[in-house]
Design an enzyme around this catalytic site. Structure first.
Site, mmCIF file in Angstrom:
data_model
loop_
_atom_site.group_PDB
_atom_site.id
_atom_site.type_symbol
_atom_site.label_atom_id
_atom_site.label_comp_id
_atom_site.label_asym_id
_atom_site.label_seq_id
_atom_site.Cartn_x
_atom_site.Cartn_y
_atom_site.Cartn_z
ATOM 1 N N PRO A 5 0.824 -1.212 0.000
ATOM 2 C CA PRO A 5 0.000 0.000 0.000
ATOM 3 C C PRO A 5 0.854 1.256 0.000
ATOM 4 O O PRO A 5 1.746 1.408 0.833
ATOM 5 C CB PRO A 5 -0.820 -0.104 1.291
ATOM 6 C CG PRO A 5 -0.222 -1.190 2.093
ATOM 7 C CD PRO A 5 0.621 -2.029 1.195
ATOM 8 N N GLU A 6 0.615 2.127 -0.951
ATOM 9 C CA GLU A 6 1.313 3.410 -0.994
ATOM 10 C C GLU A 6 0.311 4.499 -0.623
ATOM 11 O O GLU A 6 -0.824 4.214 -0.265
ATOM 12 C CB GLU A 6 1.906 3.622 -2.393
ATOM 13 C CG GLU A 6 2.960 2.564 -2.726
ATOM 14 C CD GLU A 6 4.133 3.112 -3.509
ATOM 15 O OE1 GLU A 6 4.515 4.272 -3.280
ATOM 16 O OE2 GLU A 6 4.647 2.381 -4.366
ATOM 17 N N ARG A 38 1.816 -10.586 6.126
ATOM 18 C CA ARG A 38 3.251 -10.541 6.452
ATOM 19 C C ARG A 38 3.534 -9.882 7.788
ATOM 20 O O ARG A 38 4.655 -9.925 8.276
ATOM 21 C CB ARG A 38 4.011 -9.837 5.319
ATOM 22 C CG ARG A 38 3.899 -10.626 4.008
ATOM 23 C CD ARG A 38 4.616 -9.949 2.874
ATOM 24 N NE ARG A 38 6.060 -9.930 3.077
ATOM 25 C CZ ARG A 38 6.920 -9.364 2.237
ATOM 26 N NH1 ARG A 38 6.464 -8.764 1.152
ATOM 27 N NH2 ARG A 38 8.206 -9.393 2.470
#
Ligand code: ZN
Length: 289
Positions: A2-3, A128
């Site tokens: 995600p940016e 993660r």
């Protein structure tokens, strides 16, 4: 990963289900995120309300208004203004937040739920576990993680002089320079590559050797690629309100990122791959000089 546009899209997508509402229950299934979920968070949050959500760089900030906030202050000791409590939430490499409904069974990697008044559940999913949520006390803007950040790229503080002024005497290549959060926040690998293509600048060029005029073009290009991504994200907002599948991180039409060896959309030449600051960078050797 995600940016900035994904985080902003998330903020807009989840805000209507959270703002002004009371937290009824907090369920933590796995505390072992990048930072451990604070002990006692569950008790501290239940009965509080969530204030207006904001975002700084890739951090989401959820102000927490305890039940006594807003009551008439009897003592002058009550700190005015910026003194707040908040949750600081970072999605890491693979985290996502979405709205689930009561009865939607959690899936694998759904680590945290905030069950809201009205039945919406803010559900955090992170395979993660590089993301985290942390408890902030006091003035949120003074948090050590936020205080050193450069300007937001879509706000006026990121003006036409910012990149030029910050780049003088810098030998660093312009692409890693753009990705430095102290220069400007939220310009990750994808958006740096795309903005440099739009501005016609070779990503290998030393930051200190680029003219002010070219930096003005680059500033506009950064705003353009980020705004387009956020606008496109808006069309996937419904994906945040569903118990099904992954949230709506969107595949944009990209000009260079991930297109090594493919033809340039502008001139047809083969796009090239270089490594800059340990990151893969694709560019057009003809259009970007
Ligand atoms: Zn080209």
């Amino acid at each position: 990963m995600p940016e900035l546009p994904e985080v902003e899209t998330t903020r807009r997508g989840i805000a209507p289900y959270l703002e002004g509402r009371e937290i009824h229950e907090v369920i933590v299934r796995n505390r072992r995120l990048r930072l451990p979920v604070p002990e006692g968070l569950e008790n501290a949050l239940v009965g509080s309300r969530i204030g207006p959500l904001s975002r700084r760089a890739k951090y989401l900030i959820l102000p927490i208004e305890s039940p006594t906030d807003g009551a008439p202050a009897g003592e002058a000791s009550r700190v005015e203004g910026e003194a707040r409590r908040a949750l600081l939430w970072h999605l890491g490499m693979s985290g996502s937040l979405r709205i689930a409904r009561l009865g939607d069974a959690p899936k694998k990697h759904d680590h945290v739920d905030l069950v809201m008044e009205g039945g919406a559940i803010l559900r955090y999913h992170d395979p993660r576990r590089f993301g985290f949520l942390d408890w902030l006390e006091g003035d949120v803007t003074n948090d050590r993680r936020l205080v050193r950040l450069g300007p937001e790229p879509l706000l006026p503080a990121f003006d036409d002089d910012r990149l030029f002024d910050r780049s003088r005497k810098r030998r660093l290549a312009v692409k890693p320079f753009l990705m430095d959060n102290a220069v400007v926040v939220g310009v990750g690998n994808i958006y740096a590559a795309e903005a440099l293509f739009l501005a016609g600048i070779d990503p290998r060029r030393a930051a200190g050797q680029i003219s002010r005029e070219r930096y003005v073009r680059l500033t506009a290009a950064i705003r353009e690629v980020l705004s387009a991504a956020i606008t496109q994200g808006g069309t996937t907002l419904r994906d945040f309100v569903s118990g099904t599948g992954e949230p709506g991180y969107f595949a944009q039409r990209l000009n260079v990122y991930g297109r090594d060896g493919e033809p340039c959309r502008r001139c047809g030449r083969e796009l090239r791959l270089v490594t800059l600051g340990q990151r893969a960078s694709v560019f057009c050797p003809n259009c970007q000089t």
